[in-house]
Design an enzyme around this catalytic site. Structure first.
Site, PDB file in Angstrom:
ATOM      1  N   CYS A 131      39.338  61.970  47.938  1.00  0.00           N
ATOM      2  CA  CYS A 131      39.119  62.485  46.302  1.00  0.00           C
ATOM      3  C   CYS A 131      40.182  62.030  45.498  1.00  0.00           C
ATOM      4  CB  CYS A 131      39.191  64.201  46.249  1.00  0.00           C
ATOM      5  SG  CYS A 131      40.752  64.623  46.600  1.00  0.00           S
ATOM      6  N   CYS A 154      43.978  62.172  46.402  1.00  0.00           N
ATOM      7  CA  CYS A 154      44.382  61.094  47.353  1.00  0.00           C
ATOM      8  C   CYS A 154      44.790  60.051  46.634  1.00  0.00           C
ATOM      9  CB  CYS A 154      43.198  60.801  48.307  1.00  0.00           C
ATOM     10  SG  CYS A 154      42.462  61.822  49.463  1.00  0.00           S
ATOM     11  N   ASP A 157      37.306  35.720  11.552  1.00  0.00           N
ATOM     12  CA  ASP A 157      37.835  34.582  11.188  1.00  0.00           C
ATOM     13  C   ASP A 157      36.575  33.544  10.612  1.00  0.00           C
ATOM     14  OD1 ASP A 157      39.597  32.347  10.965  1.00  0.00           O
ATOM     15  OD2 ASP A 157      38.697  31.576  12.726  1.00  0.00           O
ATOM     16  N   ASP A 198      38.935  32.499  17.286  1.00  0.00           N
ATOM     17  CA  ASP A 198      38.669  31.530  18.518  1.00  0.00           C
ATOM     18  C   ASP A 198      39.743  30.530  18.320  1.00  0.00           C
ATOM     19  OD1 ASP A 198      37.963  30.013  16.263  1.00  0.00           O
ATOM     20  OD2 ASP A 198      36.724  28.732  17.216  1.00  0.00           O
ATOM     21  N   ASP A 247      44.581  32.278  15.544  1.00  0.00           N
ATOM     22  CA  ASP A 247      44.061  33.620  15.505  1.00  0.00           C
ATOM     23  C   ASP A 247      44.667  34.615  16.490  1.00  0.00           C
ATOM     24  OD1 ASP A 247      42.272  33.088  13.719  1.00  0.00           O
ATOM     25  OD2 ASP A 247      40.950  32.232  15.141  1.00  0.00           O
TER      26      ASP A 247
END
Length: 732
Positions: A19, A22, A428, A627, A631
């Site tokens: 569970c 644990c 952008d 990209d 950025d």
């Protein structure tokens, strides 16, 4: 060496957790050890992520600590994948064997109990209800098959924690000992051997079904691992030799036959073919490859034979990085999980207290200790917090896997959760909204000798700006060879400058000309007309005179208008950010239905993050999409940074999510996926809470037998897992 540089990361595959408590116990043990910076254990993925100082502790020692706590552990490396799978399979096989044996031993008692319910008193029914027969059938289940619960309970109590094992061991032992007392020293008609036996059987059945379902939650990761070939055809002196991919080095030449997966990132140096890159981009159409084309590991060669030169080792390939990212995401913790973790940590002690109260009150009211104990046992059995612990991590595992199949790589659970709340998107322009491949549309030379293009090409050849490539390519097409440049300098946000044959020249936008006091008034109408058409206008000048006007255009991606419309239809505010002048920016904005208030023009690279922060200060949850290298600060500043996979590595490293194919419509799909995943998590938590809120009082008041409580507990975890797996059917 800094403190951060001294911290290493290691992942362990773990077996034996029953569970979420644990996983919490392992975390508690590891986080107390000297040399461990922090440890996080994911119950659903059965993995531990540990940050440690190798000068103070080794992975082997960390593994020993986990094993001493009563669990199986192995370092989860790529080369150990088969061993990790074998360990998990061995654990599952053992669970299956124990379940079958337990079911066979429990079956006679269950059949006998049902027969008694229908008032059936055949001799075999009396035989099955004999205390000695039930003792013989139950004892192996209780103390041999159920030994895992005793062991787990002991280990958890030794480490000052309480897990599901404590509840199961306490509850079933109480029913077993009560049956022994009644069967041989008290009222032999009140036997509960079948309760302890069937509860253990049902819990084992639940764990077995849970493990099978959990293995499906990381099916996306397994499919990615299967894409990596084990061997490659290495070309040596014109001959091919099949070697393990680990032996492939950068600059080696490999042969890739039709139908085979590409073993390493590389570049085509001979042949042509169509490549299935759907695992990378989510796009089903094959991509044509010719000499000079890039190849990515894990993609599939469909038609022709290719010869490629390796550009990255297998451990640093695109596929390896995707696998690492998906694995990290599936093992991560979302903020919403903290609530479940806090509740689970105190859940078992609270349940034990409720069981004791139920025991005392029932005993006082009924004066029957047997009934009181059975009520308490029902409380202990039904309250196991497995469903609560599985609610969040299983949904994250499935959600990130669905994203990976669509070419959407999500870095962690926190990013997945935050993306669900995004209400503003900043895009952008160059390379994100546009193709990122600008071309020269017009060139006006005002020099008497026509030397402007040669000067321009020489200066731009030293620049890394996307527009520079367009101008250099234009000059090459005109047969112009660049000349030598000295004292070259990039003027960030303005342009560039350099000296040719003793004369200093400048290339940049109108603001650079203004800064250098270059008179452009004679050509202002032409410049304005080009800007109104959405062209980026650059100018070349000496220190005193305008020498040329260059108009460059970067076409919008075909998916851009649809992507913007989708986001706006969902009530998300869309902003465009660009270094272009305001006229050009407005022209582009008009084409994608953005009003002027949502357009940020003439933004310097270092100011991009500030624009994002201004939106955040307005109370917006902002996703930044970009990209390029410039950025990266804005991607890091945003609540969610989304990088285009067609861009730079720095942008992808700074981002929380990467869209591998650069398709802007995947932004909307990303937000859909995050919202669907959070919806599943909330559903799971609701049902887990509701199950315990209703189940515990029913059990305390004697309205549930231990057997029904055990069945309900087992099925609650299976239901949560099944609900998470339904995310696989989500259509993006």
């Amino acid at each position: 060496m800094t403190a951060n540089e001294s911290i290493h990361q290691v992942t362990f595959a773990i077996t034996g957790m029953t569970c979420t408590n644990c996983s919490g116990r392992i975390e508690k043990i590891l986080n107390k050890k000297a040399g461990i910076h922090h440890a996080y254990v994911n119950f659903a993925s059965e993995k531990a992520m540990v940050a440690f100082d190798p000068t103070l502790i080794s992975p082997k020692e960390i593994g020993t600590f986990i094993e001493n706590a009563g669990f199986g552990a192995i370092v989860d490396l790529k080369e150990n994948h088969a061993e990790v799978e074998a360990m998990h399979q061995a654990s599952l096989n053992q669970l299956k064997r124990e379940l079958i044996i337990s079911a066979l031993l429990s079956a006679p008692m269950v059949i006998g109990m049902i027969a008694m319910m229908f008032n059936h008193h055949a001799p075999w029914v009396s035989f099955v209800h004999n205390p000695w027969v039930q003792l013989i059938l139950t004892t192996p289940i209780q103390f041999f098959i159920g030994a895992r619960f005793y062991k787990g309970a002991y280990e958890s109590l030794v480490n000052s924690s309480a897990t599901m094992d404590v509840l199961v061991a306490t509850g079933t032992t109480s029913a077993y000992l009560l049956s022994v007392y009644n069967g041989f020293f008290g009222n032999a008609n009140h036997l509960y051997f079948e309760a302890s036996a069937v509860v253990i059987t049902l819990i084992l059945m639940g764990k077995y079904l849970e493990n099978i379902a959990k293995s499906k939650t990381n099916s996306a990761l397994k499919k990615l691992l299967d894409l990596q070939p084990k061997t490659a055809l290495l070309l040596i002196d014109g001959q091919t030799k099949e070697v393990p991919i680990e032996l492939i080095k950068v600059n080696d030449q490999i042969l890739i036959q039709p139908g085979r997966n590409i073993p390493a990132d590389g570049m085509v140096i001979a042949g042509q073919s169509a490549i299935d890159e759907s695992m990378l981009t989510g796009e089903s159409l094959p991509v044509d490859k010719v000499i000079g084309s890039a190849l990515y590991s894990g993609t599939i060669n469909r038609t022709g034979t290719l010869t490629a030169q390796v550009t990255k080792p297998s451990g640093d390939s695109t596929l390896a990085r995707i696998i690492a990212l998906v694995e990290a995401a599936q093992g991560s913790r979302a903020p919403i999980q903290k609530l479940a973790d806090r509740i689970s940590a105190i859940f078992v002690p609270v349940v034990v207290t409720i069981a004791l109260i139920a025991l005392l009150i029932t005993w006082l009211i009924t004066q029957d200790i047997s009934t009181a104990i059975i009520h308490a046992v029902s409380v202990l059995v039904i309250a196991c917090p497995c469903a609560l612990g599985l609610a969040t991590p299983t949904a994250i595992m499935v959600g990130t896997g669905v994203g990976a199949r669509h070419g959407i790589l999500i870095k962690n659970g926190e990013a997945l959760e935050t993306a669900a709340h995004v209400n503003a998107v900043v895009l952008d322009k160059t390379g994100t909204l546009t193709e990122g491949k600008p071309v020269v549309i017009s060139f006006k030379d005002f020099t008497s000798d026509g030397s402007a293009l040669q000067i321009l090409a020489a200066l731009e050849a030293l620049s890394e700006h996307p527009l520079a490539t367009a101008m250099v390519n234009y000059a090459k097409a005109q047969g112009i060879d660049p000349v030598n440049v000295s004292a070259f300098e990039s003027l960030t946000g303005f342009g560039l400058t350099g000296i040719i044959d003793g004369t200093r020249y400048y290339v940049g936008a109108k603001r650079l000309m203004t800064q250098q006091r270059i008179d452009v008034s004679e050509h202002i109408d032409a410049i304005t007309a080009l800007e109104h058409q959405g062209k980026t206008v650059m100018m070349l000048s000496s220190e005193t005179t305008l020498l040329a006007i260059i108009a460059v255009a970067d076409a919008l991606k075909s998916t851009t208008p649809d992507a913007i419309a989708r986001l706006q239809s969902r009530g998300i505010a869309v902003y465009m950010m660009t270094g272009d002048n305001a006229r050009t920016a407005r022209y582009i904005g008009a084409k994608i239905q953005l009003d002027d208030a949502h357009i940020f023009a003439e933004v310097l690279p270092e100011d991009k993050a500030n624009y994002v922060k201004k939106l955040q200060d307005q109370g917006l949850t902002v996703a930044m999409i970009g990209d390029g290298m410039n950025d990266a600060p804005a991607l890091a500043q945003a609540d969610i940074g989304i990088a285009m996979g067609t861009g730079t590595d720095i942008a992808m490293e700074s981002a929380d999510i990467t869209i591998m194919n650069g398709d802007l419509t995947n932004i909307d799909r990303t937000l859909q996926l995050s919202q669907a995943t959070m919806h599943k998590i909330r559903q799971n938590l609701f049902w887990a809470f509701l199950y315990n809120t209703i189940g515990i009082p029913f059990a305390a008041f004697g309205l549930l037998t231990p057997i029904i409580a055990g069945a309900a507990m087992a099925m609650s975890s299976v239901c949560v897992l099944t609900n998470s797996l339904l995310l696989n059917r989500k259509k993006l």
